[in-house]
Design a protein around this motif. Structure first.
Motif, mmCIF file in Angstrom:
data_model
loop_
_atom_site.group_PDB
_atom_site.id
_atom_site.type_symbol
_atom_site.label_atom_id
_atom_site.label_comp_id
_atom_site.label_asym_id
_atom_site.label_seq_id
_atom_site.Cartn_x
_atom_site.Cartn_y
_atom_site.Cartn_z
ATOM 1 N N PHE A 1 73.408 72.147 16.006
ATOM 2 C CA PHE A 1 74.763 71.609 15.881
ATOM 3 C C PHE A 1 75.751 72.477 16.635
ATOM 4 O O PHE A 1 75.630 73.706 16.659
ATOM 5 N N THR B 1 71.570 78.524 20.930
ATOM 6 C CA THR B 1 72.110 77.942 19.694
ATOM 7 C C THR B 1 72.926 78.973 18.904
ATOM 8 O O THR B 1 72.526 80.132 18.772
ATOM 9 N N LEU C 1 77.807 77.489 11.281
ATOM 10 C CA LEU C 1 76.637 76.696 11.662
ATOM 11 C C LEU C 1 75.335 77.327 11.173
ATOM 12 O O LEU C 1 74.242 76.781 11.405
ATOM 13 N N ALA D 1 81.840 73.787 24.385
ATOM 14 C CA ALA D 1 81.697 73.939 25.842
ATOM 15 C C ALA D 1 80.251 73.771 26.294
ATOM 16 O O ALA D 1 79.323 74.085 25.538
ATOM 17 N N GLY E 1 71.941 71.445 26.690
ATOM 18 C CA GLY E 1 70.566 71.325 27.194
ATOM 19 C C GLY E 1 70.506 70.496 28.470
ATOM 20 O O GLY E 1 69.884 70.905 29.466
ATOM 21 N N PRO F 1 78.608 77.421 29.738
ATOM 22 C CA PRO F 1 77.392 77.941 29.105
ATOM 23 C C PRO F 1 76.126 77.648 29.921
ATOM 24 O O PRO F 1 75.259 78.505 30.079
ATOM 25 N N GLY G 1 71.058 67.693 24.520
ATOM 26 C CA GLY G 1 72.480 67.399 24.302
ATOM 27 C C GLY G 1 73.323 67.929 25.444
ATOM 28 O O GLY G 1 72.831 68.092 26.576
ATOM 29 N N ASN G 2 74.566 68.234 25.142
ATOM 30 C CA ASN G 2 75.481 68.667 26.207
ATOM 31 C C ASN G 2 74.997 69.922 26.926
ATOM 32 O O ASN G 2 74.924 69.961 28.152
ATOM 33 N N THR H 1 68.441 75.223 23.018
ATOM 34 C CA THR H 1 69.820 74.738 22.862
ATOM 35 C C THR H 1 69.935 73.745 21.715
ATOM 36 O O THR H 1 71.015 73.211 21.476
ATOM 37 N N ALA I 1 75.146 84.791 25.845
ATOM 38 C CA ALA I 1 76.540 84.722 25.399
ATOM 39 C C ALA I 1 77.413 85.570 26.305
ATOM 40 O O ALA I 1 78.472 85.139 26.743
ATOM 41 N N ILE J 1 66.806 74.330 12.371
ATOM 42 C CA ILE J 1 66.468 73.745 13.678
ATOM 43 C C ILE J 1 65.807 74.804 14.572
ATOM 44 O O ILE J 1 64.785 74.548 15.218
#
Ligand code: NAD
Length: 320
Positions: free
Chosen positions: A80, A119, A91, A225, A14, A229, A11-12, A77, A144, A98
Motif C-alpha cells: 500500500f 515498499t 503502513l 510518488a 513497479g 522513485p 502498480g505505479n 514494490t 530511499a 505483503i
C-alpha cells in the motif's frame, strides 16, 4: 547470458521501474502482481515498445512466481502507498504481510538474488525482507536515499537556476521525517552549498526535502510518488549487473558503522555485483551524528513493534 530482474508489484512504482529498466536494456524483466491481468497487460504493452526503443530484452507479466525463477535481482514494490494525512509508518502492518508473502515467493524461486526493497515504511520493511529471506546483509538493500538526495538536488538546482546534475547532496538516515540531509557535504560543482546560499534558504530546502514525499501525496490525493522513485531504483539496479561500484545512499543493515547496530538505516554504500559491497563512513560532527542516531531510533521503534513477529519467522533460504 542476460541478467534477469523481477519487479514485484505492477502498480505505479513497479510499472514505472519496469519501464525505466526496459529502456536501459539491462536485463530481462518479469513483473508479478496479485491482480489478474495487470502485470500481463502492462508487460505486453512495454514489450511492444521494445522495437521502438531499440533494446533487446524480454518482458513478461505473471501472477505466479515460477516465471521469476533464477532472477538476479528482485525489486519489491508490492504494498500500500500512503494517502494524504498518513505517515509512511502508518503502513507498517498492512505492508508487513505483503512483504513477508512476496519475499517468501521470490526467495523460493531465486535463492541467490539480491533484494531491493522499495515498499514503505522502507527501513522497517528491509528488516522483514532480511528476516524472511535469511539473506546475508549485502543482498538486502533499501531504496530511499537516492530519492531523498534527488529531491534535495532538485530544490537546490531550482533555487540557484543551475543544472541539477552539478548539484551533489548527501542525505543519511531512515526514510522518514527524521532523515538527515547533510548540508556540509552538499555542493554545486564542488563549491560548498553554504558559500552559495544563506542558512535560511538552505533550511527551507532541508525542510522541503524531508516532506518531499508528503508534498506529492497531497497533490495526488490517492497515491504517492513514482517517477522519481523508479528513477532511483533504476540507478541502483544498473550498478549491480554492470558492477559499476557506484556509491549511493541506501538503507543497509548496520553492524556498528556510524555507531549503529542491528538496524537498517540509510548510509553511503558501494553497489556492485555482490550487492551492497561496502559502507563508507563519513566523519560526522557531533550534531550530525546525533541527528543520524535520532533517525535510527525512529526506525528502531518500528522494528521493536515487529520484534515478536520477526523472531517467529523461519528464513526461506539458507544464508550464504
Ligand atoms: P500501488 O498501489 O500503485 O501499487 C502497489 C501494487 O502492489 C498493486 O498493483 C498491488 O496489486 C500490488 N500488490 C499488493 N499486494 C501484493 C502481493 N501480495 N503480491 C504482489 N503484488 C501485490 O502503489 P505504489 O505507488 O506502486 O507504491 C508501492 C509501495 O512503494 C508503497 O508501499 C509505497 O509507499 C512505496 N514507495 C516507496 C518509496 C521509497 O522511497 N522507498 C517511494 C515511493 C513509493
Amino acid at each position: 547470458m542476460r541478467k534477469k530482474v523481477t519487479v514485484v508489484g505492477a502498480g505505479n512504482v513497479g510499472a514505472s521501474c519496469a519501464v525505466r529498466l526496459a529502456d536501459r536494456g539491462l536485463a530481462d524483466i518479469v513483473v508479478v502482481d496479485v491482480l489478474d491481468g495487470i502485470p500481463q497487460g502492462k508487460s505486453l504493452d512495454l514489450l511492444e515498445a521494445v522495437p521502438v526503443s531499440g533494446v533487446d530484452v524480454k518482458i513478461s507479466g505473471c501472477n505466479d512466481y515460477s516465471a521469476t525463477a533464477q532472477s538476479d535481482i528482485a525489486v519489491l514494490t508490492a504494498g500500500f502507498a500512503r494517502k494524504p494525512g498518513m505517515s509512511r509508518d502508518d503502513l507498517l502492518w498492512a505492508n508487513y504481510d505483503i512483504v513477508k508473502a512476496t519475499v517468501e515467493q521470490v526467495v523460493k524461486y531465486s535463492p541467490g538474488c539480491i533484494l531491493i526493497v522499495v515498499t514503505n515504511p522502507l527501513d522497517a520493511m528491509c528488516h522483514v525482507a532480511r528476516a524472511v529471506s535469511g539473506f546475508p546483509k549485502n543482498r538486502v538493500i533499501g531504496m530511499a536515499g537516492i530519492l531523498d538526495t534527488a529531491r534535495f538536488r532538485t530544490f537546490v538546482a531550482q533555487a540557484l537556476d543551475v543544472s541539477a546534475e552539478d548539484v551533489t547532496a548527501f542525505v543519511l538516515g531512515g526514510h522518514g521525517d527524521s532523515m538527515v540531509p547533510l548540508v556540509r557535504y552538499s555542493s554545486v560543482a564542488g563549491i560548498p552549498l553554504t558559500d552559495l546560499m544563506d542558512a535560511a534558504a538552505i533550511d527551507e530546502i532541508v525542510k522541503r526535502t524531508r516532506s518531499g514525499g508528503a508534498e506529492i501525496v497531497k497533490y495526488l490525493k490517492s497515491g504517492s510518488a513514482y517517477y522519481a522513485p523508479s528513477a532511483a531504483v533504476a540507478e541502483m539496479v544498473e550498478s549491480i549487473p554492470l558492477d559499476r561500484k557506484r556509491v549511493f545512499p541506501c538503507s543497509v543493515y548496520l553492524e556498528g558503522e556510524y555507531g549503529i547496530r542491528d538496524l537498517f538505516v540509510g548510509v553511503p554504500v558501494k553497489l556492485g555485483e555482490r550487492g551492497a559491497e561496502k559502507v563508507f563512513e563519513a566523519r560526522l560532527t557531533e550534531s550530525e551524528l546525533a541527528a543520524l542516531h535520532k533517525s535510527g531510533a525512529a526506525v528502531k521503534e518500528l522494528v521493536d513493534v515487529m520484534a515478536s513477529k520477526l523472531a517467529e519467522l523461519q528464513p526461506a533460504a539458507v544464508a550464504g
